[in-house]
Design a protein around this motif. Structure first.
Motif, PDB file in Angstrom:
ATOM      1  N   TRP A  60       0.930  -1.245  -0.146  1.00 14.67           N
ATOM      2  CA  TRP A  60       0.062  -0.146  -0.063  1.00 14.67           C
ATOM      3  C   TRP A  60       1.091   1.211  -0.166  1.00 14.67           C
ATOM      4  CZ3 TRP A  60      -5.475   0.453  -0.247  1.00 14.67           C
ATOM      5  CH2 TRP A  60      -6.081  -0.682  -0.157  1.00 14.67           C
ATOM      6  N   GLN A  61       2.109   1.158   0.613  1.00 13.78           N
ATOM      7  CA  GLN A  61       2.835   2.517   0.739  1.00 13.78           C
ATOM      8  C   GLN A  61       3.423   2.670  -0.653  1.00 13.78           C
ATOM      9  OE1 GLN A  61       5.693   1.202   3.650  1.00 13.78           O
ATOM     10  NE2 GLN A  61       4.592   2.010   5.415  1.00 13.78           N
ATOM     11  N   GLU A  62       4.053   1.586  -1.289  1.00 11.24           N
ATOM     12  CA  GLU A  62       4.437   1.534  -2.521  1.00 11.24           C
ATOM     13  C   GLU A  62       3.422   1.874  -3.648  1.00 11.24           C
ATOM     14  OE1 GLU A  62       6.658  -1.984  -3.113  1.00 11.24           O
ATOM     15  OE2 GLU A  62       8.409  -1.673  -1.739  1.00 11.24           O
ATOM     16  N   GLY A  63       2.281   1.616  -3.465  1.00 12.83           N
ATOM     17  CA  GLY A  63       1.380   1.684  -4.578  1.00 12.83           C
ATOM     18  C   GLY A  63       0.442   2.935  -4.316  1.00 12.83           C
ATOM     19  N   ALA A  64       0.660   3.766  -3.450  1.00 12.25           N
ATOM     20  CA  ALA A  64      -0.002   5.061  -3.012  1.00 12.25           C
ATOM     21  C   ALA A  64      -0.468   5.833  -4.127  1.00 12.25           C
ATOM     22  CB  ALA A  64       0.797   6.072  -1.975  1.00 12.25           C
ATOM     23  N   ARG A  65       0.470   6.188  -4.963  1.00 16.75           N
ATOM     24  CA  ARG A  65      -0.034   7.177  -6.108  1.00 16.75           C
ATOM     25  C   ARG A  65      -1.088   6.100  -7.127  1.00 16.75           C
ATOM     26  NH1 ARG A  65       3.505   6.920 -11.437  1.00 16.75           N
ATOM     27  NH2 ARG A  65       2.324   4.894 -11.313  1.00 16.75           N
ATOM     28  N   ASP A  66      -0.834   4.877  -7.284  1.00 20.61           N
ATOM     29  CA  ASP A  66      -1.952   4.118  -8.085  1.00 20.61           C
ATOM     30  C   ASP A  66      -3.120   3.923  -7.193  1.00 20.61           C
ATOM     31  OD1 ASP A  66       0.219   3.888 -10.052  1.00 20.61           O
ATOM     32  OD2 ASP A  66       0.325   1.580  -9.901  1.00 20.61           O
ATOM     33  N   VAL A  67      -3.044   4.107  -6.037  1.00 20.86           N
ATOM     34  CA  VAL A  67      -4.353   3.968  -5.350  1.00 20.86           C
ATOM     35  C   VAL A  67      -5.177   5.164  -5.463  1.00 20.86           C
ATOM     36  CG1 VAL A  67      -5.280   3.888  -3.008  1.00 20.86           C
ATOM     37  CG2 VAL A  67      -3.684   2.001  -3.691  1.00 20.86           C
ATOM     38  N   ALA A  68      -4.258   6.262  -5.584  1.00 20.57           N
ATOM     39  CA  ALA A  68      -4.844   7.517  -5.418  1.00 20.57           C
ATOM     40  C   ALA A  68      -5.682   7.732  -6.875  1.00 20.57           C
ATOM     41  CB  ALA A  68      -3.995   8.681  -5.305  1.00 20.57           C
ATOM     42  N   ILE A  69      -5.028   7.271  -7.915  1.00 23.48           N
ATOM     43  CA  ILE A  69      -5.624   7.488  -9.664  1.00 23.48           C
ATOM     44  C   ILE A  69      -6.713   6.558  -9.434  1.00 23.48           C
ATOM     45  CG2 ILE A  69      -5.107   6.865 -11.856  1.00 23.48           C
ATOM     46  CD1 ILE A  69      -2.188   7.463 -11.358  1.00 23.48           C
ATOM     47  N   LEU A  70      -6.699   5.445  -8.964  1.00 22.64           N
ATOM     48  CA  LEU A  70      -7.720   4.346  -9.014  1.00 22.64           C
ATOM     49  C   LEU A  70      -9.160   4.980  -8.364  1.00 22.64           C
ATOM     50  CD1 LEU A  70      -9.208   2.013 -10.187  1.00 22.64           C
ATOM     51  CD2 LEU A  70      -8.224   0.562  -8.218  1.00 22.64           C
ATOM     52  N   ALA A  71      -9.064   5.664  -7.052  1.00 18.18           N
ATOM     53  CA  ALA A  71      -9.889   6.083  -6.350  1.00 18.18           C
ATOM     54  C   ALA A  71     -10.513   7.304  -6.930  1.00 18.18           C
ATOM     55  CB  ALA A  71      -9.135   6.557  -4.921  1.00 18.18           C
ATOM     56  N   ALA A  72      -9.636   8.245  -7.602  1.00 18.21           N
ATOM     57  CA  ALA A  72     -10.225   9.176  -8.263  1.00 18.21           C
ATOM     58  C   ALA A  72     -11.175   8.887  -9.484  1.00 18.21           C
ATOM     59  CB  ALA A  72      -9.112  10.217  -8.780  1.00 18.21           C
ATOM     60  N   ALA A  73     -10.861   7.950 -10.052  1.00 23.10           N
ATOM     61  CA  ALA A  73     -11.456   7.282 -11.423  1.00 23.10           C
ATOM     62  C   ALA A  73     -12.771   6.691 -10.817  1.00 23.10           C
ATOM     63  CB  ALA A  73     -10.845   6.286 -11.989  1.00 23.10           C
ATOM     64  N   LEU A  74     -12.685   5.973  -9.700  1.00 22.94           N
ATOM     65  CA  LEU A  74     -13.973   5.438  -9.287  1.00 22.94           C
ATOM     66  C   LEU A  74     -15.108   6.478  -8.777  1.00 22.94           C
ATOM     67  CD1 LEU A  74     -12.561   2.307  -7.486  1.00 22.94           C
ATOM     68  CD2 LEU A  74     -13.672   2.287  -9.933  1.00 22.94           C
ATOM     69  N   GLY A  75     -14.250   7.367  -8.135  1.00 19.85           N
ATOM     70  CA  GLY A  75     -14.996   8.616  -7.520  1.00 19.85           C
ATOM     71  C   GLY A  75     -15.950   9.461  -8.725  1.00 19.85           C
ATOM     72  N   LEU A  76     -15.128   9.390  -9.804  1.00 17.90           N
ATOM     73  CA  LEU A  76     -15.704   9.998 -11.127  1.00 17.90           C
ATOM     74  C   LEU A  76     -16.858   9.053 -11.800  1.00 17.90           C
ATOM     75  CD1 LEU A  76     -12.897  11.743 -13.160  1.00 17.90           C
ATOM     76  CD2 LEU A  76     -14.997  12.874 -12.082  1.00 17.90           C
ATOM     77  N   LEU A  77     -16.547   8.008 -11.753  1.00 14.12           N
ATOM     78  CA  LEU A  77     -17.586   6.932 -12.333  1.00 14.12           C
ATOM     79  C   LEU A  77     -18.705   6.916 -11.427  1.00 14.12           C
ATOM     80  CD1 LEU A  77     -18.375   4.588 -14.241  1.00 14.12           C
ATOM     81  CD2 LEU A  77     -17.145   3.066 -12.433  1.00 14.12           C
ATOM     82  N   THR A  78     -18.457   7.082 -10.149  1.00 14.58           N
ATOM     83  CA  THR A  78     -19.694   6.795  -9.243  1.00 14.58           C
ATOM     84  C   THR A  78     -20.811   8.259  -9.405  1.00 14.58           C
ATOM     85  OG1 THR A  78     -18.398   5.795  -7.526  1.00 14.58           O
ATOM     86  CG2 THR A  78     -20.336   6.652  -6.737  1.00 14.58           C
ATOM     87  N   VAL A  79     -20.046   9.292  -9.434  1.00 20.38           N
ATOM     88  CA  VAL A  79     -20.804  10.711  -9.707  1.00 20.38           C
ATOM     89  C   VAL A  79     -21.347  10.619 -10.973  1.00 20.38           C
ATOM     90  CG1 VAL A  79     -20.437  12.938  -9.900  1.00 20.38           C
ATOM     91  CG2 VAL A  79     -19.282  11.877  -8.264  1.00 20.38           C
ATOM     92  N   GLY A  80     -20.680  10.041 -11.854  1.00 22.63           N
ATOM     93  CA  GLY A  80     -21.439   9.968 -13.396  1.00 22.63           C
ATOM     94  C   GLY A  80     -22.367   9.193 -13.366  1.00 22.63           C
ATOM     95  N   LEU A  81     -22.511   7.992 -12.630  1.00 25.29           N
ATOM     96  CA  LEU A  81     -23.541   7.170 -12.669  1.00 25.29           C
ATOM     97  C   LEU A  81     -24.673   7.832 -11.806  1.00 25.29           C
ATOM     98  CD1 LEU A  81     -22.016   3.474 -12.302  1.00 25.29           C
ATOM     99  CD2 LEU A  81     -23.082   4.348 -14.249  1.00 25.29           C
TER     100      LEU A  81
END
Ligand code: SF4
Ligand code: SF4
Length: 717
Positions: free
Chosen positions: A420-441
């Motif tokens: 999780w420490q090493e993947g923090a940047r990817d986690v942030a990108i995915l979380a942002a994308a899922l947030g956008l998708l949720t709002v879009g739906l």
């Protein structure tokens, strides 16, 4: 997706005969390709090390050259330590070779331990590592990831095993197989540490401990220069200044100075004597042996020595009437003050001073060798009226240098925390994308009212899913993940194991939540990289006017059921015959098309191409008819609680616009949507809200237009 399907005139009837021929060809080719995949996978499953050969046999000259460059031979060790072979260059011992299977039996993503042989120098540097065997599902028959894993293990060469993987490639380098890569990397480093520690005789400690084993010959000057001993010099001139500052100028001293102002009154040297490098070098062999052999274990001793006129021991320490006290000396540590008698002294050689002793600290005194302390030498001045006053002559502040302190090896960071420490940047990108998708739906009605906006949003998100989630991050959810989740309650539930893939964890949780919210379609329609690839290619095919074909409603129902049969076979085999299960899971082309980006053996490539070709004429053919993960999600779709897709009374009868617009034919003739086959693509909602194409809306719009154009009642034309 198919929003423009009707408008483009590429209706399903136009290419019916050609399409059926293509599908028949696809089915036949699929059978042949799957058989070939079975053969390749079965062949690759051979050679499992249920009874691995002896280590030296596994260390063939080629393997040895790879893991220990420059080595000329190996010899199996039988010294009672962790299994290893000594590595030689000519007759010189240069390090050790070991197998992670022999030393650790560490498993990776599969439950079968892998076998990596590796080398480590006598100084603890990893020299190389090579995988001899594994059953990792995301690495088997995957040349692309295998090459990345080789690069990752290669990056360990030259690193100190004790320090960890600092400077090595991260497990994310092997995107999509990070759990396996992390487990393999850590096993090499841990194995090297275990093998070397036993043979180097290094002390293993669980708390900070004084190093009482290592010894290095050093002179008194060297010990002083590197801080092992502290030295305080008081000259005659210093003495005069000290006395003046204490208001004792002109007082008589017990030991009067003699000679020039720069002559040494006392040259005081102190240190902690238990480390042999300090104690043996400073006090001499005999004195140090006396300390270690004659005194109880754990006895703390200081080394104190002096040159010059002033003797730190005092003048009465041999005097019984005086209690043998060393009245001039005290050692202070925190709130504690230690005083000494002649019985506490062990004579030392004169290397450090004219007067030199080991001074034993009281057993119950609570002396802490790791805390700072101070040794003070006092003197006494007598006033002309005969009154005496004691004053501080010399004080040496001491702290034991770190090199004499053995620290316990830091507990390794848990693999899942590290991930999780090493993947923090990817986690942030995915979380942002899922947030956008949720709002879009959640606000999909606003988007689908604008056909062009919807199309850009749809194609943009699918491109992100394919390129970033799939190809860059390697986060393709697969039936293998689902099987692992299903297997969790059957074994020892190891949450850390499941948490070690952050993006997969996030996608799994989001998929579960979205299943309960809207149904299977959120994942399949928006987040599956292979699904996105099929849909993007289908868009291109339609733009190129490739004829489209869809099965009849009856045939479609039968084909829909095929994926449930495949799901049952894959899951059953996974639990009863893991090797066959791994072969069966290859029905998913995800590894080939997404995580390996088409860098695999020919049968796998053919299979992926067959499925993608089928998707060009029958949209999402694999998703609709074959995908075991899609089948599992379709079963769970019953959980969903919100119906996002609206219907009008006219849907189905008389209007069938939405039905025809649905690219995966999830809308029945009656106008009802079969939600477990719906991909939430929202194509039907674009039609549903289009007041130029949806007949009831078009009628209302025309009525409104006419009403607006009609002359007001009672008005004038
Ligand atoms: S059906 Fe399978 S391939 Fe298709 S989108 Fe769903 S999970 Fe992906
Ligand atoms: S029914 Fe589902 S899959 Fe079909 S067009 Fe509507 S949203 Fe898309």
């Amino acid at each position: 997706m198919g929003a423009g399907q009707e408008a483009s005139g590429l209706g399903h009837r136009s290419g019916k005969v050609q399409g059926a021929g293509v599908l028949a060809f696809v089915v036949l080719l699929a059978a042949a390709v799957l058989a070939a995949i079975g053969l390749v996978a079965a062949a690759s499953a051979q050679g499992a090390p249920d009874a691995p050969a002896a280590l030296v046999q596994r260390l063939t000259p080629e393997v040895l050259a790879e893991i220990f460059p420059g080595a000329t031979g190996v010899r199996e060790l039988a010294d009672g330590g962790p299994p290893a072979a000594s590595v030689h260059s000519g007759e010189t011992l240069v390090g050790y070779a070991f197998s992670t299977l022999d030393v650790l039996r560490a498993p990776g993503y599969s439950t079968t331990p892998f076998d990596i042989v590796a080398g480590v120098t006598l100084k603890g540097q990893v020299t190389g590592a090579k995988v001899l065997f594994h059953r990792e599902p995301y690495l088997i028959n995957d040349t692309h990831r295998t090459r990345l894993l080789t690069e990752l293990l290669g990056s360990l060469a030259g690193l100190e095993a004790r320090v960890g993987a600092v400077g090595a490639l991260p497990p994310q380098h092997v995107a999509g197989a990070t759990i396996s890569a992390r487990a393999m990397r850590n096993a090499v480093l841990e194995g090297a540490g275990i093998v070397l520690r036993f043979r180097s005789g290094a002390q293993i400690v669980t708390e900070p401990t004084v190093d009482t084993l290592n010894f290095r010959p050093m002179t008194a000057e060297e010990l002083i220069a590197d801080g092992s001993l502290r030295q305080v010099i008081v000259t005659n001139a210093d003495l005069e200044r000290i006395m003046a500052e204490a208001g004792l100028a002109g007082h008589e001293l017990e030991v009067e100075p003699w000679g020039k102002p720069e002559a040494i009154y006392i040259d005081f040297r102190v240190g902690y004597a238990n480390p042999p490098t300090i104690g043996r070098n400073g006090a001499g062999q005999w004195s140090f042996d006396h300390l270690t052999e004659e005194r109880p274990p754990g006895t703390h001793a200081l080394i104190l020595a002096s040159h010059g006129r002033y003797d730190f021991r005092g003048s009465k320490y041999r005097n019984m009437s005086h209690g043998f006290r060393l009245e001039r000396l005290q050692v202070i540590q925190g709130e504690k003050t230690f005083e000494f008698t002649a019985q506490d002294l062990i004579g030392a050689n004169y290397a450090l001073g004219r007067v030199a002793h080991l001074v034993i600290l009281p057993q119950s005194g609570g002396f802490d060798p790791f805390a700072p302390w101070r040794a003070e030498v006092h003197a006494t001045a007598r006033a002309p009226d005969g009154t005496e006053k004691r004053f501080l002559l010399a004080a040496a502040d001491y702290v034991l240098p770190d090199r004499y302190v053995l620290l316990p090896e830091p507990a390794p960071t848990p693999a899942w925390v590290e991930a999780w420490q090493e993947g923090a940047r990817d986690v942030a990108i995915l979380a942002a994308a899922l947030g956008l998708l949720t709002v879009g739906l959640a606000y999909q009605q606003r988007i689908v009212r604008n056909r062009a906006l919807y199309r850009w949003v749809r194609l943009g998100f699918l491109s992100f899913t394919l390129v970033w989630i799939g190809w860059i991050a390697g986060a393709q959810l697969s039936i293998v993940h689902l099987i692992n989740y299903l297997a969790a309650p059957l074994g020892d539930l190891d949450l850390a194991f499941y948490l070690a893939e952050p993006l997969i964890v996030i996608l799994s949780l989001y998929t579960l939540a979205s299943l309960v919210w809207l149904g299977r379609g959120v994942f399949c329609g928006w987040l599956c990289p292979f699904g996105a690839m099929q849909e993007l290619l289908a868009n291109i095919a339609r733009a190129l006017r490739v004829p489209q074909w869809n099965p009849s409603e009856r045939l479609q129902t039968r084909l829909w059921n095929l994926k449930y049969v495949i799901l049952a076979v894959v899951v059953t085999l996974a639990f009863t015959a893991p090797d066959a299960g791994a072969v069966a899971a290859e029905v998913e082309p995800f590894k080939t098309a997404i995580t390996a980006i088409f860098d695999r053996a020919l049968p796998y490539l053919l299979w992926a191409l067959v499925l993608l070709t089928a998707g060009l004429v029958t949209e999402r053919a694999f998703c609709r008819f074959l995908c075991p993960l899609g089948a599992a999600l379709a079963i769970l779709d019953r959980l969903h609680i919100v119906e996002l897709l609206e219907r009008k009374p006219e849907c189905g009868a008389p209007c069938r616009l939405c039905e025809r617009s649905c690219p995966v034919k999830a809308i029945g003739r009656s106008g009802t949507i079969k939600m477990n086959e719906c991909f939430q693509c929202l194509d039907c909602m674009v039609e549903f809200h289009d007041d130029r194409r949806c007949p009831p809306l078009a009628k209302l719009r025309k009525q409104a237009t006419r009403a607006a154009a009609a002359p007001p009642i009672g008005g004038h034309a």
